[in-house]
Design a protein around this motif. Sequence first.
Motif, PDB file in Angstrom:
ATOM      1  N   GLN A  14       4.478   2.015 -11.477  1.00 39.73           N
ATOM      2  CA  GLN A  14       5.763   1.659 -12.045  1.00 39.73           C
ATOM      3  C   GLN A  14       6.892   2.080 -11.109  1.00 39.73           C
TER       4      GLN A  14
ATOM      5  N   THR B 288       7.966   7.615  -7.497  1.00 38.89           N
ATOM      6  CA  THR B 288       7.121   6.706  -6.726  1.00 38.89           C
ATOM      7  C   THR B 288       7.622   6.731  -5.292  1.00 38.89           C
TER       8      THR B 288
ATOM      9  N   TYR C 272      12.004  -0.290 -15.838  1.00 38.73           N
ATOM     10  CA  TYR C 272      10.950  -0.108 -14.842  1.00 38.73           C
ATOM     11  C   TYR C 272      10.030  -1.324 -14.837  1.00 38.73           C
ATOM     12  N   ARG C 273       9.459  -1.621 -13.666  1.00 39.97           N
ATOM     13  CA  ARG C 273       8.580  -2.766 -13.502  1.00 39.97           C
ATOM     14  C   ARG C 273       7.342  -2.338 -12.716  1.00 39.97           C
ATOM     15  N   GLU C 274       6.274  -3.151 -12.840  1.00 45.64           N
ATOM     16  CA  GLU C 274       5.053  -2.856 -12.104  1.00 45.64           C
ATOM     17  C   GLU C 274       5.133  -3.449 -10.700  1.00 45.64           C
TER      18      GLU C 274
ATOM     19  N   GLY D  19      -0.517  -1.119 -10.822  1.00 42.90           N
ATOM     20  CA  GLY D  19      -0.381  -0.159 -11.911  1.00 42.90           C
ATOM     21  C   GLY D  19       0.722   0.856 -11.670  1.00 42.90           C
TER      22      GLY D  19
ATOM     23  N   ASP E 285      -0.017  -5.705  -8.791  1.00 43.77           N
ATOM     24  CA  ASP E 285      -0.911  -5.341  -9.900  1.00 43.77           C
ATOM     25  C   ASP E 285      -1.507  -3.966  -9.650  1.00 43.77           C
TER      26      ASP E 285
ATOM     27  N   ALA F  18      10.361  -6.525  -8.030  1.00 48.69           N
ATOM     28  CA  ALA F  18       9.996  -5.305  -8.755  1.00 48.69           C
ATOM     29  C   ALA F  18      11.121  -4.282  -8.733  1.00 48.69           C
TER      30      ALA F  18
ATOM     31  N   ASP G  94       0.617  -5.457  -2.152  1.00 46.63           N
ATOM     32  CA  ASP G  94       1.313  -5.145  -3.396  1.00 46.63           C
ATOM     33  C   ASP G  94       2.797  -5.457  -3.313  1.00 46.63           C
TER      34      ASP G  94
END
Length: 355
Positions: free
Chosen positions: A12, A78, A3-5, A10, A8, A284, A179
């Motif tokens: 995942q 998500t 998993y990645r952000e 927050g 920024d 990401a 983002d």
Amino acid sequence: MHYRELGDSGIQVSEIGFGAWVVGTDWWGDRSEDEGVEMVRHAIDRGITYIDTGDVYGHGRSEELIGEAIADVREDVTLATKVGYDFYDNPQAGHGELPKEIDPDYVRTAVEKSTDRLGVNTIDVLQLHNADADEITPDVLETLDELEEEGLIRARGLALGPSIGWLAEGDLAIEAEFDAVQLVWNVLEQEVGSHFLETIERTGSTTSLIPRVPHSSGILNEQVTPDTELGEGDHRGFRPDEWYETGWEKVEKLRFLEDPKHADGRRTMGQASLAWLLSHDAVATVTPTFRTKADIDEWAATSDVPKLSDEEMVRVEELYAGGFGIDRDDGMDSLRSSLDGEDLRSAGLDELAAD
């Protein structure tokens, strides 16, 4: 699954995401609604927690089905969707593009309707769908700020159009610290991704990139071969024949990616194509087009296959720079840009296309 952000924010996201344009539409093969829901749940069971849909897919039906699929696991997922096409007042004509609507009032209304269809209070990642540069106005940005403050969305993104253009829009989103920017990017179509990597480095932006069509419409996962007959309405059929004909030759030049001579295993070509994208720090998550549960099982395992070595990355770069040694038109010279090609010319991409 790793998993990645996302930016920024927050938030995942799973390295492999689920592009839900296959749910609620028949553009990527015919499946029942129950089968679509079952595929989403199967993906979640395999660790895929980033689910990306859009309000225009099936004119809202994809969102309804995704809401049904994730109802029992909402906190583990998500959830991303897109707004910007006015399908409420315009019928769909085949695969034609609907009129866009990205003014502040429409965006707010569309978000509220999407939350209702999805059965959620908050959309994790809201993406403006194929917005032109002049549509991303200060008022629209202020509306996104308000939606975040109100808790209706957690992060913002821009989903770019399917062709090689739209550089100005992506640059705008990166410079505005969106983002995420979603784009078509794969081993056979590298220019735009490379351009945005340079923009991120130049600006110091934290924007994440989300590649889609990572298998170049079925070439790199070898689901479209010289023997394949695409069904009527299959979205992959919009590629020119020359693209596939040259693409099959290019795949043969990339066979070394399947056999990296690592002691810890091999990769399939489909996995290698995803691993190449994930080798870029700005990426990401990658959203391949899953057509079967077998696709999900194979590509969800990409995090566990050997990473591409520096030598392999250089070899791919050299092949691409040399046109894979193929001196023949691939049928993709006609590029689309919302700025009449000026963004392409300024980036030198019109010359690359002509070559």
